[in-house]
Design a protein around this motif. Structure first.
Motif, PDB file in Angstrom:
ATOM      1  N   LEU A  65      15.359  52.797  21.324  1.00 32.12           N
ATOM      2  CA  LEU A  65      16.778  52.690  21.684  1.00 32.12           C
ATOM      3  C   LEU A  65      17.274  53.979  22.315  1.00 32.12           C
ATOM      4  N   ALA A  66      16.848  55.107  21.769  1.00 34.97           N
ATOM      5  CA  ALA A  66      17.264  56.397  22.322  1.00 34.97           C
ATOM      6  C   ALA A  66      16.775  56.539  23.760  1.00 34.97           C
ATOM      7  N   ASP A  67      15.569  56.043  24.032  1.00 32.98           N
ATOM      8  CA  ASP A  67      15.041  56.072  25.403  1.00 32.98           C
ATOM      9  C   ASP A  67      15.997  55.392  26.374  1.00 32.98           C
ATOM     10  N   LYS A  68      16.591  54.280  25.936  1.00 33.00           N
ATOM     11  CA  LYS A  68      17.416  53.475  26.839  1.00 33.00           C
ATOM     12  C   LYS A  68      18.869  53.943  26.877  1.00 33.00           C
ATOM     13  N   THR A  69      19.366  54.443  25.756  1.00 27.72           N
ATOM     14  CA  THR A  69      20.805  54.697  25.673  1.00 27.72           C
ATOM     15  C   THR A  69      21.146  56.181  25.519  1.00 27.72           C
ATOM     16  N   GLY A  70      20.186  56.988  25.129  1.00 27.82           N
ATOM     17  CA  GLY A  70      20.472  58.387  24.855  1.00 27.82           C
ATOM     18  C   GLY A  70      21.111  58.600  23.493  1.00 27.82           C
ATOM     19  N   PHE A  71      21.342  57.512  22.750  1.00 32.04           N
ATOM     20  CA  PHE A  71      21.949  57.638  21.430  1.00 32.04           C
ATOM     21  C   PHE A  71      21.185  56.852  20.395  1.00 32.04           C
ATOM     22  N   THR A  72      21.416  57.237  19.163  1.00 34.28           N
ATOM     23  CA  THR A  72      20.853  56.500  18.049  1.00 34.28           C
ATOM     24  C   THR A  72      21.971  55.608  17.502  1.00 34.28           C
TER      25      THR A  72
END
Lengths: 229, 229
Positions: A65-72
DNA sequence: TAAATAGTGTCTCTAAGACAGTATGGA
DNA sequence: TCCATACTGTCTTAGAGACACTATTTA
């Protein structure tokens, strides 16, 4: 039983259904697939566990998810495992699906720059070409979110750190697709003892609205009764 | 992202926590491990998915349980996935745990002949040497069973096809570790519309007790409120 | 007829739903 | 001052808990 047969291993992946609510609409994060299978179709963000990077599958979900959104995400829990010989053309596959929530604003800015990840309104999904059985997984996830919203205040994880009762009410109504009495929500907020009353109020077209925030140590409370269907 | 790295695959297994209630005691089916690791310790029945035999992981769980008990459980659902680098000495492992219920009498006869499978009272587990993190998985499972018993009639799956209110009440009280009002249970049985009143009654030391059975097409009903903790 | 277990009647209690009424900001 | 939205008071309602009462069986 006999000991040392060779057993063919299935493919094992971790995928996440990340929800948010924006403009009174429930949306899910989808990724345009760059590779086969289902190249060009929309799919859930996910991938293979990396045993050098991930301590467990939760970490896999968060990393992808971090890869796609930059956030957790603000909230993450396992949904369920889906498996079978025909769901992936490459062969028998096992997918662990996660179910996650985040505030729209947390990722909105970052996402617009990443062309390949996109918030899709759940109601628009049937018009899109989706990969694997991801549409069914999202539907399952939506049901779980709805059910949990009836007996918990999980939807706070779709809101920014400080929020008003009105905002929370709107998000809940979007998720359960029913009107909700403000009074019922306030009783639950009070009874749960999960929130702090901020010293700020914000304008909202009428009387100023009290801002609330989750207490630092707050655990999500499950109520003894459901909101009525 | 980059494409074709070799990713080491974790071990993937399916294990089941099969519960029953017998003599007012919650028991779980354990198997004495014949092989390493944890040879000689007690573990949950389970094993690897066999993609030639199993259509999905539910089938794997059922197949492995049938191997040990000769029967398929009355109820089976996914519990959760547990994963990590250190839970199995052979390396990073991923286990899908199932949670299952069966009537004691269904398997009692068969089990006595299979020396290596045994009903262990949950309260006696801490005195035994158990394999992997199976004790924690059982504890998780016990909590789920307890929680579900507060808002459903799941414990009927621990009873024979025909049963009395008194038997169901006893099983529920064992699971939730609290007394239960017979009246409350009867109201739920009626409201659920899940059961048929048999034309038989059985003796139980006093007035004859009505026998009930699950309707053929019955789905498990979830109530809007929990029994009080 | 006494003891034991099954089953009923009915009052209380709790938390959600409904909704009218008050409070307070902006135009 | 009017409108919009925030918040409160309080009555109703549904379903669980408590518990006394009746019913039916065996010893």
């Amino acid at each position: 039983m006999a000991g040392h047969e060779i057993i063919k291993k299935p493919l094992f992946t971790v995928d996440s259904v990340l929800f948010t609510v924006h403009e009174d609409t429930l949306k899910v994060l989808m990724v345009k697939r760059a590779q086969q299978p289902f190249q060009g179709a929309w799919g859930l963000p996910g991938g293979f566990i990396d045993i050098d990077l991930d301590q467990n599958t939760d970490m896999t979900a968060r990393r992808k998810l971090a890869d796609k959104t930059g956030f957790t995400p603000n909230y993450l829990e396992q949904l369920q495992v889906i498996s079978g010989p025909d769901r992936d053309p490459r062969g028998f596959s096992v997918t662990l699906a996660y179910f996650a929530l985040v505030a729209h604003q947390s990722v909105a800015s970052h996402i617009d720059s990443v062309e390949m990840a996109c918030w899709i309104p759940v109601s628009k999904l049937k018009e899109l070409t989706t990969a694997f059985d991801h549409r069914q997984i999202i539907e399952l996830s939506r049901q779980r979110l709805k059910q949990k919203t009836l007996y918990s205040l999980l939807p706070v994880f779709c809101l920014p750190q400080k929020f008003t009762i009105g905002q929370l009410m709107a998000v809940i109504e979007t998720i359960i697709e029913k009107p909700l009495q403000r009074k019922s929500l306030m009783r639950r907020i009070e009874a749960s003892e999960m929130f702090e009353i901020s010293n700020e109020k914000i304008s909202s077209g009428g009387r100023l609205a009290q801002l609330y925030s989750l207490k630092l140590d707050a655990n999500i409370v499950n109520f003894e009764r459901n909101l009525s269907i």
